[in-house]
Design a protein around this motif. Structure first.
Motif, PDB file in Angstrom:
ATOM      1  N   LYS A 209       0.831  -1.207   0.000  1.00 32.66           N
ATOM      2  CA  LYS A 209       0.000   0.000   0.000  1.00 32.66           C
ATOM      3  C   LYS A 209       0.864   1.256   0.000  1.00 32.66           C
ATOM      4  O   LYS A 209       0.535   2.252  -0.662  1.00 32.66           O
ATOM      5  CB  LYS A 209      -0.928  -0.003   1.195  1.00 32.66           C
ATOM      6  CG  LYS A 209      -2.031  -1.054   1.117  1.00 32.66           C
ATOM      7  CD  LYS A 209      -2.901  -1.050   2.359  1.00 32.66           C
ATOM      8  CE  LYS A 209      -3.995  -2.114   2.254  1.00 32.66           C
ATOM      9  NZ  LYS A 209      -4.835  -2.177   3.466  1.00 32.66           N
ATOM     10  N   ALA A 210       1.969   1.208   0.724  1.00 35.09           N
ATOM     11  CA  ALA A 210       2.886   2.347   0.751  1.00 35.09           C
ATOM     12  C   ALA A 210       3.525   2.549  -0.620  1.00 35.09           C
ATOM     13  O   ALA A 210       3.666   3.683  -1.096  1.00 35.09           O
ATOM     14  CB  ALA A 210       3.962   2.123   1.804  1.00 35.09           C
ATOM     15  N   ARG A 211       3.904   1.462  -1.266  1.00 40.33           N
ATOM     16  CA  ARG A 211       4.494   1.552  -2.607  1.00 40.33           C
ATOM     17  C   ARG A 211       3.463   2.075  -3.602  1.00 40.33           C
ATOM     18  O   ARG A 211       3.786   2.864  -4.492  1.00 40.33           O
ATOM     19  CB  ARG A 211       5.007   0.191  -3.061  1.00 40.33           C
ATOM     20  CG  ARG A 211       6.290  -0.259  -2.367  1.00 40.33           C
ATOM     21  CD  ARG A 211       6.642  -1.685  -2.758  1.00 40.33           C
ATOM     22  NE  ARG A 211       6.662  -1.850  -4.197  1.00 40.33           N
ATOM     23  CZ  ARG A 211       6.489  -3.023  -4.824  1.00 40.33           C
ATOM     24  NH1 ARG A 211       6.250  -4.119  -4.119  1.00 40.33           N
ATOM     25  NH2 ARG A 211       6.541  -3.082  -6.133  1.00 40.33           N
ATOM     26  N   LEU A 212       2.213   1.623  -3.444  1.00 35.68           N
ATOM     27  CA  LEU A 212       1.149   2.079  -4.336  1.00 35.68           C
ATOM     28  C   LEU A 212       0.928   3.578  -4.170  1.00 35.68           C
ATOM     29  O   LEU A 212       0.724   4.300  -5.152  1.00 35.68           O
ATOM     30  CB  LEU A 212      -0.140   1.312  -4.036  1.00 35.68           C
ATOM     31  CG  LEU A 212      -1.302   1.506  -5.019  1.00 35.68           C
ATOM     32  CD1 LEU A 212      -0.901   1.046  -6.407  1.00 35.68           C
ATOM     33  CD2 LEU A 212      -2.534   0.755  -4.543  1.00 35.68           C
ATOM     34  N   ALA A 213       0.984   4.045  -2.922  1.00 35.82           N
ATOM     35  CA  ALA A 213       0.835   5.475  -2.663  1.00 35.82           C
ATOM     36  C   ALA A 213       1.977   6.262  -3.301  1.00 35.82           C
ATOM     37  O   ALA A 213       1.774   7.361  -3.832  1.00 35.82           O
ATOM     38  CB  ALA A 213       0.803   5.730  -1.155  1.00 35.82           C
ATOM     39  N   ALA A 214       3.191   5.696  -3.284  1.00 34.81           N
ATOM     40  CA  ALA A 214       4.340   6.354  -3.903  1.00 34.81           C
ATOM     41  C   ALA A 214       4.172   6.435  -5.422  1.00 34.81           C
ATOM     42  O   ALA A 214       4.488   7.459  -6.041  1.00 34.81           O
ATOM     43  CB  ALA A 214       5.623   5.604  -3.552  1.00 34.81           C
ATOM     44  N   ILE A 215       3.650   5.366  -6.012  1.00 38.55           N
ATOM     45  CA  ILE A 215       3.389   5.361  -7.455  1.00 38.55           C
ATOM     46  C   ILE A 215       2.349   6.416  -7.807  1.00 38.55           C
ATOM     47  O   ILE A 215       2.484   7.154  -8.785  1.00 38.55           O
ATOM     48  CB  ILE A 215       2.916   3.961  -7.910  1.00 38.55           C
ATOM     49  CG1 ILE A 215       4.054   2.945  -7.777  1.00 38.55           C
ATOM     50  CG2 ILE A 215       2.413   4.002  -9.360  1.00 38.55           C
ATOM     51  CD1 ILE A 215       3.622   1.508  -8.052  1.00 38.55           C
ATOM     52  N   GLU A 216       1.303   6.501  -6.986  1.00 34.96           N
ATOM     53  CA  GLU A 216       0.248   7.485  -7.217  1.00 34.96           C
ATOM     54  C   GLU A 216       0.794   8.907  -7.099  1.00 34.96           C
ATOM     55  O   GLU A 216       0.437   9.795  -7.885  1.00 34.96           O
ATOM     56  CB  GLU A 216      -0.886   7.267  -6.225  1.00 34.96           C
ATOM     57  CG  GLU A 216      -2.077   8.191  -6.405  1.00 34.96           C
ATOM     58  CD  GLU A 216      -2.790   8.002  -7.724  1.00 34.96           C
ATOM     59  OE1 GLU A 216      -3.430   8.966  -8.184  1.00 34.96           O
ATOM     60  OE2 GLU A 216      -2.688   6.902  -8.307  1.00 34.96           O
ATOM     61  N   LYS A 217       1.663   9.127  -6.121  1.00 40.20           N
ATOM     62  CA  LYS A 217       2.259  10.449  -5.936  1.00 40.20           C
ATOM     63  C   LYS A 217       3.093  10.842  -7.152  1.00 40.20           C
ATOM     64  O   LYS A 217       3.059  12.002  -7.604  1.00 40.20           O
ATOM     65  CB  LYS A 217       3.123  10.464  -4.674  1.00 40.20           C
ATOM     66  CG  LYS A 217       3.734  11.827  -4.380  1.00 40.20           C
ATOM     67  CD  LYS A 217       4.557  11.803  -3.105  1.00 40.20           C
ATOM     68  CE  LYS A 217       5.176  13.173  -2.832  1.00 40.20           C
ATOM     69  NZ  LYS A 217       6.021  13.168  -1.607  1.00 40.20           N
ATOM     70  N   LYS A 218       3.823   9.886  -7.686  1.00 39.80           N
ATOM     71  CA  LYS A 218       4.649  10.157  -8.871  1.00 39.80           C
ATOM     72  C   LYS A 218       3.757  10.529 -10.060  1.00 39.80           C
ATOM     73  O   LYS A 218       4.081  11.436 -10.843  1.00 39.80           O
ATOM     74  CB  LYS A 218       5.498   8.939  -9.197  1.00 39.80           C
ATOM     75  CG  LYS A 218       6.508   9.175 -10.305  1.00 39.80           C
ATOM     76  CD  LYS A 218       7.411   7.966 -10.496  1.00 39.80           C
ATOM     77  CE  LYS A 218       8.441   8.220 -11.603  1.00 39.80           C
ATOM     78  NZ  LYS A 218       9.332   7.038 -11.804  1.00 39.80           N
ATOM     79  N   LYS A 219       2.635   9.834 -10.203  1.00 38.00           N
ATOM     80  CA  LYS A 219       1.699  10.145 -11.284  1.00 38.00           C
ATOM     81  C   LYS A 219       1.134  11.559 -11.120  1.00 38.00           C
ATOM     82  O   LYS A 219       0.983  12.294 -12.093  1.00 38.00           O
ATOM     83  CB  LYS A 219       0.552   9.125 -11.300  1.00 38.00           C
ATOM     84  CG  LYS A 219       0.932   7.753 -11.828  1.00 38.00           C
ATOM     85  CD  LYS A 219      -0.204   6.769 -11.705  1.00 38.00           C
ATOM     86  CE  LYS A 219      -1.431   7.205 -12.462  1.00 38.00           C
ATOM     87  NZ  LYS A 219      -2.526   6.193 -12.390  1.00 38.00           N
ATOM     88  N   GLN A 220       0.838  11.927  -9.880  1.00 41.35           N
ATOM     89  CA  GLN A 220       0.309  13.265  -9.621  1.00 41.35           C
ATOM     90  C   GLN A 220       1.337  14.342  -9.943  1.00 41.35           C
ATOM     91  O   GLN A 220       0.983  15.403 -10.471  1.00 41.35           O
ATOM     92  CB  GLN A 220      -0.133  13.360  -8.162  1.00 41.35           C
ATOM     93  CG  GLN A 220      -1.363  12.529  -7.834  1.00 41.35           C
ATOM     94  CD  GLN A 220      -1.708  12.571  -6.352  1.00 41.35           C
ATOM     95  OE1 GLN A 220      -0.972  13.131  -5.546  1.00 41.35           O
ATOM     96  NE2 GLN A 220      -2.836  11.965  -5.994  1.00 41.35           N
ATOM     97  N   GLU A 221       2.592  14.067  -9.634  1.00 44.73           N
ATOM     98  CA  GLU A 221       3.652  15.033  -9.937  1.00 44.73           C
ATOM     99  C   GLU A 221       3.798  15.215 -11.445  1.00 44.73           C
ATOM    100  O   GLU A 221       3.968  16.344 -11.929  1.00 44.73           O
ATOM    101  CB  GLU A 221       4.969  14.565  -9.326  1.00 44.73           C
ATOM    102  CG  GLU A 221       4.995  14.643  -7.799  1.00 44.73           C
ATOM    103  CD  GLU A 221       6.240  14.003  -7.219  1.00 44.73           C
ATOM    104  OE1 GLU A 221       6.983  13.337  -7.988  1.00 44.73           O
ATOM    105  OE2 GLU A 221       6.482  14.151  -6.001  1.00 44.73           O
ATOM    106  N   GLU A 222       3.720  14.129 -12.197  1.00 44.77           N
ATOM    107  CA  GLU A 222       3.809  14.215 -13.653  1.00 44.77           C
ATOM    108  C   GLU A 222       2.599  14.959 -14.209  1.00 44.77           C
ATOM    109  O   GLU A 222       2.713  15.778 -15.134  1.00 44.77           O
ATOM    110  CB  GLU A 222       3.881  12.808 -14.256  1.00 44.77           C
ATOM    111  CG  GLU A 222       3.860  12.756 -15.781  1.00 44.77           C
ATOM    112  CD  GLU A 222       5.025  13.488 -16.431  1.00 44.77           C
ATOM    113  OE1 GLU A 222       4.927  13.784 -17.637  1.00 44.77           O
ATOM    114  OE2 GLU A 222       6.033  13.759 -15.748  1.00 44.77           O
ATOM    115  N   ALA A 223       1.422  14.688 -13.651  1.00 47.77           N
ATOM    116  CA  ALA A 223       0.202  15.376 -14.089  1.00 47.77           C
ATOM    117  C   ALA A 223       0.300  16.871 -13.809  1.00 47.77           C
ATOM    118  O   ALA A 223      -0.121  17.697 -14.633  1.00 47.77           O
ATOM    119  CB  ALA A 223      -1.015  14.779 -13.389  1.00 47.77           C
ATOM    120  N   ALA A 224       0.860  17.233 -12.661  1.00 45.19           N
ATOM    121  CA  ALA A 224       1.029  18.647 -12.319  1.00 45.19           C
ATOM    122  C   ALA A 224       2.006  19.323 -13.274  1.00 45.19           C
ATOM    123  O   ALA A 224       1.816  20.483 -13.670  1.00 45.19           O
ATOM    124  CB  ALA A 224       1.513  18.778 -10.880  1.00 45.19           C
TER     125      ALA A 224
END
Length: 398
Positions: A209-224
């Motif tokens: 779950k922590a790794r999944l959250a990190a992946i999601e954060k990376k996607k959000q940074e790219e989207a931003a």
């Protein structure tokens, strides 16, 4: 004297009992099988985190698509129910009028029978499927006054119209049943997709779950980052547009014109059009409403005020601005003018995926307000939240 004791069998003890070698082997096999059954599945048997993420995203997207089908079926059911109720009310009114007319004709027949001006069996016309068959007989029609004949004609007409309305009501009720079945099917589909997604997520370890959250954060940074690029592009377009207009105004005030000062720009490309003041006023109201909903939960099929799904939010936002949008995404996409992403203005609708299963409200600078998915809340987010390729189109609804 020889001992009569039996010799002790050889072999290990199991639970205080000595067992033969064959039984020992069997018990050992059972123990090993039991350990295998109870052991945690090997990493080779479990899907990777990336596979789980993709599967869950796909399930949420499919649930979103099913939600829009549910919304459409729900809207159709409501309209069909309203139509069926109206037809049934009309049939009831017509039936009452028909009964009143039947009573009036019955009084005519009774009066004729009492005065002897009509044969008794003529009264039985009221019990027939087609009373006109009786009144068409010359000996009966000849005895009717003009008022009575008009009453007969009206009765026959009303009977025919009432039978037609009853047929329409029956067909409408059948269509309503079909719509209700579609509604149940769509609802079941949404529930199954979401249940499967929740089951997959529930099996993740804390580390996963922590790794999944990190992946999601990376996607959000790219989207931003992509949103910031779009914001810069739109700012350049707006600056260029202002320069063109200022140059055109100078040329006009000076009495001359320049071939390079056309509205389309010197390279022949169309620049970002100036915002329509009336559209901006409406868009401001829609955006103000949408911002007030931030933090409210996504609930599929919801249209507010406590919760929303994606199209329920955009519909409610533009309703607050005095603009009526259809309920579902694949109708909303046709409720305005399509514009390039680079020319999106605050208030525009941004649609996603080939099946148009998601929509958000553009607020400028590559950002939008939307109701994302189950388990999430209405929020501001980059329009590139699921990658650039996920954007289907941008529509200006007013």
């Amino acid at each position: 004297m020889a001992s009569h004791r039996k010799s002790r069998p050889t072999g290990p003890r199991v639970a205080g009992i000595r067992t033969p070698a064959l039984a020992t082997a069997a018990l050992t096999s059972v123990a090993l099988l039991s350990q295998t059954a109870n052991a945690t599945p090997s990493d080779d048997d479990r899907p990777s985190l990336e596979e789980v993420e993709k599967k869950v995203d796909d399930l949420y997207r499919q649930a979103g698509s099913a939600t829009e089908k549910y919304n459409a079926a729900k809207e159709k059911t409501a309209k069909q129910r309203k139509k069926a109720d109206a037809l049934l009310d009309d049939v009831a009114r017509r039936t009452q009028r028909l009964n009143d007319a039947r009573e009036e004709l019955g009084s005519f027949a009774s009066a004729q029978y009492r005065t002897g001006t009509a044969v008794p069996e003529t009264a039985t016309f009221l019990l027939a499927d087609s009373p006109q068959d009786y009144f068409d007989q010359n000996q009966l029609m000849g005895r009717l006054t003009g008022r009575q004949k008009t009453a007969v004609d009206d009765y026959v007409t009303q009977q025919s119209e009432t039978m037609e309305k009853r047929r329409e009501a029956t067909e409408s009720l059948e269509t309503l049943t079909d719509s209700q079945n579609d509604l149940k099917t769509a609802k079941s589909t949404v529930q199954k997709k979401l249940a499967t997604a929740r089951e997959l997520l529930s099996k993740l370890t804390a580390e996963e779950k922590a790794r999944l959250a990190a992946i999601e954060k990376k996607k959000q940074e790219e989207a931003a980052r992509k949103a910031a690029e779009l914001a810069e592009q739109q700012a350049r377009q707006q600056a260029e547009e202002r320069e063109r207009r200022e140059e055109a105004a100078r040329q006009e005030s000076g009495g001359g014109t320049s071939s390079g000062s056309s509205e389309s720009g010197g390279d022949g490309s169309s620049g970002s059009s100036a915002p329509d003041p009336s559209y901006g006023t409406k868009a401001d109201k829609a955006l103000a409403f949408a911002r007030a909903q931030i933090g409210k939960p996504y609930v599929w099929g919801a249209t507010g005020p406590g919760s929303y799904d994606c199209s329920g939010l955009t519909q409610a936002a533009w309703k607050a601005a005095g603009v009526s949008l259809p309920r579902v995404t694949y109708d909303q996409v046709n409720a305005g003018t399509t514009v390039p992403v680079s020319q999106a203005q605050p208030g525009d609708l941004v649609f996603f995926y080939d099946d148009l299963s998601h929509v958000g409200l553009y607020i400028g600078n590559g950002m939008m307000i939307h109701a994302p998915k189950p388990g999430a809340y209405v929020r501001e987010e980059s329009i590139y939240y699921d990658g650039e390729s996920s954007i289907h189109s941008v529509v200006r609804p007013a």
